[in-house]
Every structure is written in structure tokens, then in C-alpha cells.
Design a protein around this motif. Structure first.
Motif, mmCIF file in Angstrom:
data_model
loop_
_atom_site.group_PDB
_atom_site.id
_atom_site.type_symbol
_atom_site.label_atom_id
_atom_site.label_comp_id
_atom_site.label_asym_id
_atom_site.label_seq_id
_atom_site.Cartn_x
_atom_site.Cartn_y
_atom_site.Cartn_z
ATOM 1 N N SER A 16 -33.843 106.163 -127.335
ATOM 2 C CA SER A 16 -34.439 105.030 -126.064
ATOM 3 C C SER A 16 -35.883 104.478 -125.667
ATOM 4 C CB SER A 16 -33.528 105.923 -125.047
ATOM 5 O OG SER A 16 -32.303 105.444 -124.767
ATOM 6 N N LEU A 17 -36.027 104.061 -125.415
ATOM 7 C CA LEU A 17 -37.567 103.314 -125.300
ATOM 8 C C LEU A 17 -37.297 102.833 -123.546
ATOM 9 C CD1 LEU A 17 -39.216 101.981 -128.590
ATOM 10 C CD2 LEU A 17 -39.613 104.414 -127.408
ATOM 11 N N ARG A 18 -38.817 102.429 -122.837
ATOM 12 C CA ARG A 18 -39.250 101.911 -122.022
ATOM 13 C C ARG A 18 -39.932 101.783 -121.822
ATOM 14 N NH1 ARG A 18 -40.113 104.270 -115.732
ATOM 15 N NH2 ARG A 18 -42.209 104.783 -116.437
ATOM 16 N N LEU A 19 -39.915 100.039 -121.759
ATOM 17 C CA LEU A 19 -41.204 99.006 -121.479
ATOM 18 C C LEU A 19 -41.805 99.037 -120.411
ATOM 19 C CD1 LEU A 19 -40.673 96.496 -124.538
ATOM 20 C CD2 LEU A 19 -41.072 98.312 -124.707
ATOM 21 N N SER A 20 -42.901 98.866 -119.887
ATOM 22 C CA SER A 20 -43.566 98.530 -118.763
ATOM 23 C C SER A 20 -44.517 97.493 -119.001
ATOM 24 C CB SER A 20 -43.815 99.616 -118.567
ATOM 25 O OG SER A 20 -43.859 101.169 -118.561
ATOM 26 N N CYS A 21 -44.403 96.894 -117.820
ATOM 27 C CA CYS A 21 -45.297 95.566 -117.578
ATOM 28 C C CYS A 21 -45.864 95.248 -116.318
ATOM 29 C CB CYS A 21 -44.295 94.513 -117.470
ATOM 30 S SG CYS A 21 -45.081 92.715 -117.297
ATOM 31 N N SER A 22 -47.199 95.750 -116.484
ATOM 32 C CA SER A 22 -48.281 95.466 -115.086
ATOM 33 C C SER A 22 -48.785 94.467 -115.238
ATOM 34 C CB SER A 22 -48.520 96.741 -115.291
ATOM 35 O OG SER A 22 -50.073 97.035 -116.164
ATOM 36 N N GLY A 23 -48.897 93.758 -113.691
ATOM 37 C CA GLY A 23 -49.726 92.398 -113.742
ATOM 38 C C GLY A 23 -51.340 93.134 -112.507
ATOM 39 N N PRO A 24 -52.295 93.324 -113.458
ATOM 40 C CA PRO A 24 -53.576 93.325 -112.148
ATOM 41 C C PRO A 24 -54.021 92.537 -111.208
ATOM 42 C CG PRO A 24 -54.242 95.035 -114.456
ATOM 43 C CD PRO A 24 -52.587 93.724 -114.597
ATOM 44 N N GLY A 25 -53.988 91.706 -111.908
ATOM 45 C CA GLY A 25 -53.819 89.883 -111.413
ATOM 46 C C GLY A 25 -52.777 89.432 -110.211
ATOM 47 N N PHE A 26 -51.692 90.572 -110.637
ATOM 48 C CA PHE A 26 -50.645 89.470 -109.507
ATOM 49 C C PHE A 26 -49.866 90.784 -108.645
ATOM 50 C CE2 PHE A 26 -49.513 85.960 -112.134
ATOM 51 C CZ PHE A 26 -50.018 86.363 -113.515
ATOM 52 N N THR A 27 -49.383 90.932 -107.743
ATOM 53 C CA THR A 27 -48.586 91.178 -106.863
ATOM 54 C C THR A 27 -46.622 91.316 -107.471
ATOM 55 O OG1 THR A 27 -50.104 90.934 -105.148
ATOM 56 C CG2 THR A 27 -47.289 92.036 -104.564
ATOM 57 N N LEU A 28 -46.933 91.486 -108.575
ATOM 58 C CA LEU A 28 -45.559 90.714 -109.127
ATOM 59 C C LEU A 28 -44.241 91.077 -108.328
ATOM 60 C CD1 LEU A 28 -45.777 93.639 -112.181
ATOM 61 C CD2 LEU A 28 -46.260 90.962 -112.229
ATOM 62 N N GLU A 29 -44.581 91.407 -106.629
ATOM 63 C CA GLU A 29 -43.147 91.366 -106.594
ATOM 64 C C GLU A 29 -43.009 90.022 -105.262
ATOM 65 O OE1 GLU A 29 -44.139 95.033 -102.956
ATOM 66 O OE2 GLU A 29 -44.908 93.115 -101.642
ATOM 67 N N ASP A 30 -43.761 89.126 -105.247
ATOM 68 C CA ASP A 30 -43.527 87.962 -105.102
ATOM 69 C C ASP A 30 -43.035 87.017 -106.169
ATOM 70 O OD1 ASP A 30 -47.066 87.743 -104.272
ATOM 71 O OD2 ASP A 30 -44.941 88.454 -102.893
ATOM 72 N N TYR A 31 -42.148 87.721 -107.376
ATOM 73 C CA TYR A 31 -42.237 86.675 -108.836
ATOM 74 C C TYR A 31 -41.112 86.802 -109.471
ATOM 75 C CZ TYR A 31 -47.158 84.945 -107.652
ATOM 76 O OH TYR A 31 -48.729 84.751 -106.790
ATOM 77 N N ILE A 32 -40.953 86.339 -110.181
ATOM 78 C CA ILE A 32 -39.649 86.131 -111.174
ATOM 79 C C ILE A 32 -40.556 86.468 -111.987
ATOM 80 C CG2 ILE A 32 -37.873 85.472 -112.137
ATOM 81 C CD1 ILE A 32 -37.042 83.965 -110.274
ATOM 82 N N ILE A 33 -40.042 88.480 -113.278
ATOM 83 C CA ILE A 33 -40.461 88.197 -114.055
ATOM 84 C C ILE A 33 -39.574 88.849 -115.201
ATOM 85 C CG2 ILE A 33 -42.003 90.921 -115.523
ATOM 86 C CD1 ILE A 33 -42.738 89.778 -112.504
ATOM 87 N N GLY A 34 -40.148 87.686 -115.961
ATOM 88 C CA GLY A 34 -38.867 88.542 -117.499
ATOM 89 C C GLY A 34 -38.936 88.784 -119.124
ATOM 90 N N TRP A 35 -38.688 89.343 -119.477
ATOM 91 C CA TRP A 35 -38.884 89.724 -120.779
ATOM 92 C C TRP A 35 -38.753 89.172 -121.912
ATOM 93 C CZ3 TRP A 35 -41.914 93.988 -122.219
ATOM 94 C CH2 TRP A 35 -42.434 95.188 -120.419
#
Length: 124
Positions: A16-35
Motif C-alpha cells: 500500500s501507499l497513500r498519495l496526498s494532494c494539497s493546494g495552498p492556493g485553493f480551498t479544495l472543498e469547493d472543487y472537483i479533485i482528480g488523480w
């Protein structure tokens, strides 16, 4: 404004691995995030998305049941938990944000901000 993907590395098949995506310039809860991912020598492929506003999640058939996308709004981060990894999961993984759409899309063209990739290598 930028996205930061992290958490890649080397894993054995079944691990297993866990990837993380952070967005210092965004409020991610407002958007659709994709991998997305790009396996060696192949094209980019969509693997999962989350509409953080209503918690809807979406998965490609190749990862369904093995990968889980989730959000941590307090940390403004989206995670991709990858279990039961297979050698064919080896790829550079990218997170992306759709700030303009109102509904989910698996098309890369729908995502207008992209992070730098993180490499995942799965050994057999």
C-alpha cells in the motif's frame, strides 16, 4: 496557485501507499479533485475523482475496490489510498483540480490546474 502531490515511492506487489494532494492556493472543498497517472511509455489515464462539495467519488475500473479517494478539509488535502498494489500501477501520479466545472468529468481537459507528479513504483 499550485498543487502539490506527495507520497509516491517504492512498494511491493500487494502493498500500500497513500498519495496526498494539497493546494495552498485553493480551498479544495469547493472543487472537483482528480488523480491521473502516466505509466511508463503510455498515455495519461484518469483513475479517480472526488467532488469535495458533495463527497461524490468516482473510480476507474482498473482501481475500483483497491484505491480510495478521500478529503481532509481541515488540512485542505485530498488523499488517494492505494491498496493491493500491482506492478501495472507503476506510473507517475498527478493530482488536478477542476475549478470551472459543476459536474464530474474523467477527461483531463476538464481539469485546469495540475500538480507535479509523484512516482509510484510497484515491484513484483
Amino acid at each position: 496557485v499550485q498543487l502539490q502531490a506527495s507520497g509516491g515511492g517504492l512498494a511491493q506487489a500487494g502493498g500500500s501507499l497513500r498519495l496526498s494532494c494539497s493546494g495552498p492556493g485553493f480551498t479544495l472543498e469547493d472543487y472537483i479533485i482528480g488523480w491521473f497517472r502516466r505509466p511508463p511509455g503510455k498515455g495519461r489515464e484518469w483513475i479517480s475523482s472526488v467532488d469535495v462539495e458533495d463527497d461524490s467519488t468516482y473510480y476507474a475500473d482498473t482501481v475500483k475496490g483497491r484505491f480510495t479517494i478521500s478529503e481532509d478539509n481541515a488540512k485542505n488535502t485530498v488523499h488517494l489510498q492505494m491498496n493491493n498494489l500491482k506492478p501495472e500501477d507503476t506510473a507517475v501520479y498527478y493530482c488536478a483540480v477542476d475549478t470551472t466545472g459543476s459536474s464530474f468529468s474523467s477527461s483531463a481537459s476538464a481539469y485546469n490546474y495540475w500538480g507535479r507528479g509523484t512516482l509510484v513504483t510497484v515491484s513484483s
